[in-house]
Design an enzyme around this catalytic site. Structure first.
Site, PDB file in Angstrom:
ATOM      1  N   LYS A   1      12.767 -10.366   6.517  1.00  0.00           N
ATOM      2  CA  LYS A   1      11.770 -11.300   5.991  1.00  0.00           C
ATOM      3  C   LYS A   1      12.154 -11.772   4.594  1.00  0.00           C
ATOM      4  O   LYS A   1      12.649 -10.985   3.795  1.00  0.00           O
ATOM      5  CB  LYS A   1      10.411 -10.580   5.902  1.00  0.00           C
ATOM      6  CG  LYS A   1       9.282 -11.317   6.603  1.00  0.00           C
ATOM      7  CD  LYS A   1       8.015 -10.500   6.592  1.00  0.00           C
ATOM      8  CE  LYS A   1       7.028 -11.037   5.580  1.00  0.00           C
ATOM      9  NZ  LYS A   1       5.664 -10.558   5.758  1.00  0.00           N
TER      10      LYS A   1
ATOM     11  N   LYS B   1       1.578   2.323   1.885  1.00  0.00           N
ATOM     12  CA  LYS B   1       1.740   2.175   0.437  1.00  0.00           C
ATOM     13  C   LYS B   1       1.733   3.508  -0.285  1.00  0.00           C
ATOM     14  O   LYS B   1       2.375   3.660  -1.322  1.00  0.00           O
ATOM     15  CB  LYS B   1       0.646   1.262  -0.142  1.00  0.00           C
ATOM     16  CG  LYS B   1       0.828  -0.201   0.226  1.00  0.00           C
ATOM     17  CD  LYS B   1      -0.005  -1.108  -0.686  1.00  0.00           C
ATOM     18  CE  LYS B   1       0.250  -2.577  -0.360  1.00  0.00           C
ATOM     19  NZ  LYS B   1      -0.589  -3.483  -1.165  1.00  0.00           N
TER      20      LYS B   1
ATOM     21  N   LYS C   1       9.811 -11.160  -2.005  1.00  0.00           N
ATOM     22  CA  LYS C   1       9.942 -11.157  -3.461  1.00  0.00           C
ATOM     23  C   LYS C   1      10.744  -9.964  -3.942  1.00  0.00           C
ATOM     24  O   LYS C   1      11.289  -9.979  -5.033  1.00  0.00           O
ATOM     25  CB  LYS C   1       8.566 -11.158  -4.119  1.00  0.00           C
ATOM     26  CG  LYS C   1       7.737  -9.947  -3.736  1.00  0.00           C
ATOM     27  CD  LYS C   1       6.424  -9.874  -4.473  1.00  0.00           C
ATOM     28  CE  LYS C   1       5.574  -8.732  -3.987  1.00  0.00           C
ATOM     29  NZ  LYS C   1       4.772  -9.047  -2.812  1.00  0.00           N
TER      30      LYS C   1
HETATM   31  P1  AMP Z   1       3.073 -10.875  -0.182  1.00  0.00           P
HETATM   32  O1  AMP Z   1       3.785 -11.590  -1.269  1.00  0.00           O
HETATM   33  O2  AMP Z   1       3.991 -10.126   0.731  1.00  0.00           O
HETATM   34  O3  AMP Z   1       1.900 -10.052  -0.665  1.00  0.00           O
HETATM   35  O4  AMP Z   1       2.408 -11.989   0.757  1.00  0.00           O
HETATM   36  C1  AMP Z   1       1.463 -12.922   0.299  1.00  0.00           C
HETATM   37  C2  AMP Z   1       1.171 -13.892   1.417  1.00  0.00           C
HETATM   38  O5  AMP Z   1       2.358 -14.621   1.789  1.00  0.00           O
HETATM   39  C3  AMP Z   1       0.688 -13.232   2.706  1.00  0.00           C
HETATM   40  O6  AMP Z   1      -0.310 -14.050   3.276  1.00  0.00           O
HETATM   41  C4  AMP Z   1       1.911 -13.186   3.604  1.00  0.00           C
HETATM   42  O7  AMP Z   1       1.578 -13.244   4.956  1.00  0.00           O
HETATM   43  C5  AMP Z   1       2.681 -14.428   3.164  1.00  0.00           C
HETATM   44  N1  AMP Z   1       4.134 -14.163   3.281  1.00  0.00           N
HETATM   45  C6  AMP Z   1       4.874 -13.338   2.520  1.00  0.00           C
HETATM   46  N2  AMP Z   1       6.175 -13.359   2.889  1.00  0.00           N
HETATM   47  C7  AMP Z   1       6.265 -14.226   3.931  1.00  0.00           C
HETATM   48  C8  AMP Z   1       7.344 -14.685   4.754  1.00  0.00           C
HETATM   49  N3  AMP Z   1       8.612 -14.283   4.581  1.00  0.00           N
HETATM   50  N4  AMP Z   1       7.041 -15.575   5.743  1.00  0.00           N
HETATM   51  C9  AMP Z   1       5.774 -16.018   5.923  1.00  0.00           C
HETATM   52  N5  AMP Z   1       4.720 -15.626   5.177  1.00  0.00           N
HETATM   53  C10 AMP Z   1       4.947 -14.741   4.189  1.00  0.00           C
END
Ligand code: AMP
Ligand code: TRP
Length: 332
Positions: free
Chosen positions: A194, A111, A197
């Protein structure tokens, strides 16, 4: 009963990956654990956040969790900054954890990027706040994805060092809870990336706020390949989009890739997509409308978070009092 602590960052654009990879799993933990769910706004500001967006995203995550089935009466849902005990314990942990430990944290390196001198001090100390989140409640189990395992290890090291430095047994060593088949949802536009967002294209993801028409449209446009669906897992090699859509079907129907393959073997994508859309709308539709209902009533969300924070503090206050006494802070 064992106690879960779980934290989620208040970032906007919650999507299917967040739902299948995180939110849905938490909802299911409520049957077996006493759960403390925390929207970690204090962690969020380790990177710049627009103040109005931070508030909006905090409410959005709360709405998503409530809509998905978090029971904020039986369990606890709140935003971190409303319980000052986290920051108080984090300071004590700043004085327990070692600089050498934090220097090994890969998330900080990722980060902070190249310009490390310019990263906030908070970004560096972030893992100590996370340790405090967990240990302020003496949580026994923490559901974490791969990317947070190193931080949980640090929380365990910190708990252990505190216990041994002061010759006490206050903190349990929190266990990671690795949940079922880790669903990794990939982009609808590129099966090798993946679902995220931060993808520029909104067609790459199903958002938790998408209505039935939008789900329909996005799945219709989702990338495929010209072949019919395979009759075995081997038949998916080199076909990331087919694999992803089958995995999404499997996750939404609580099945496995194998059950999805068995069902759709030899069928055309057009046919499969129709069933997938129906399923996605059936699962996400009710969550979506409930989420919209909450978002239209921000005062209702705020009241849930306030009550959650008050009940969280009832749990953390005695832990803090115990820890402060051990450390030698004088209290009249
Ligand atoms: P983030 O929005 O990347 O901070 O992720 C928040 C939560 O959502 C975390 O527990 C991630 O492991 C899960 N997560 C985010 N993107 C994915 C994805 N494409 N597939 C599965 N889990 C996800
Ligand atoms: N660091 C976690 C993340 O970025 C969020 C988090 C903060 C957390 N405190 C926590 C997760 C305590 C589990 C337990 O996803």
């Amino acid at each position: 009963m064992n106690r879960i602590f779980s934290g989620v960052q208040p970032t906007g654009n919650l999507h299917l990956g967040n739902y299948l990879g995180a939110v849905r799993n938490w909802v299911r933990l409520q049957d077996d654990y006493e759960c403390v769910f925390c929207i970690v706004d204090m962690h969020a500001i380790t990177l710049w956040q627009e103040p109005a967006a931070l508030k909006a995203h905090t409410r959005e995550v709360a709405a998503a969790m409530l809509a998905a089935g978090v029971d904020a009466k039986t369990h606890i849902l709140f935003n971190q900054s409303q319980n000052p005990d986290h920051a108080q314990l984090a300071w004590i942990f700043n004085c327990v954890a070692r600089i050498g430990w934090l220097n090994r944290m890969t998330q900080f390196k990722d980060k902070a990027g190249k310009n490390r001198e310019n990263a906030s001090v908070g970004l560096y100390a972030y893992p100590n706040l996370m340790s405090a989140d967990i240990l302020a409640y003496k949580a026994t189990h923490v559901p974490v994805g791969e990317d947070q395992k190193q931080h949980l290890e640090l929380a365990r090291d910190t708990a252990q060092k505190f216990n041994s430095d002061y010759g006490v047994e206050v903190f349990p060593l929190p266990e990671p809870l690795i949940l079922g088949s880790a669903t990794r949802v990939m982009s609808l536009r590129d099966g090798t990336k993946k679902m995220s967002k931060s993808d520029d294209s909104d067609y790459s993801r199903l958002n938790m706020t998408d209505d039935a028409d939008t789900i329909h449209l996005k799945l219709r446009k989702a990338k495929t390949d010209p072949l019919p669906l395979p009759d075995s897992a081997e038949g998916l090699s080199g076909r990331p989009e087919a694999a992803n859509l089958l995995d999404i079907w499997a996750a939404l129907s609580d099945g496995t890739r194998e059950t999805a393959i068995a069902r759709f073997a030899g069928r055309q994508f057009s046919d499969f997509k129709k069933e997938l859309t129906e399923l996605a709308v059936a699962v996400l539709g009710p969550i979506n409308s409930e989420m919209k209902r909450y978002l239209a009533e921000p005062a209702e969300i705020d009241a849930v978070l306030k009550s959650g924070a008050e009940r969280a503090r009832v749990l953390s206050a005695p832990v803090l009092a115990e820890v402060e006494d051990i450390v030698g802070f004088l209290r009249a």
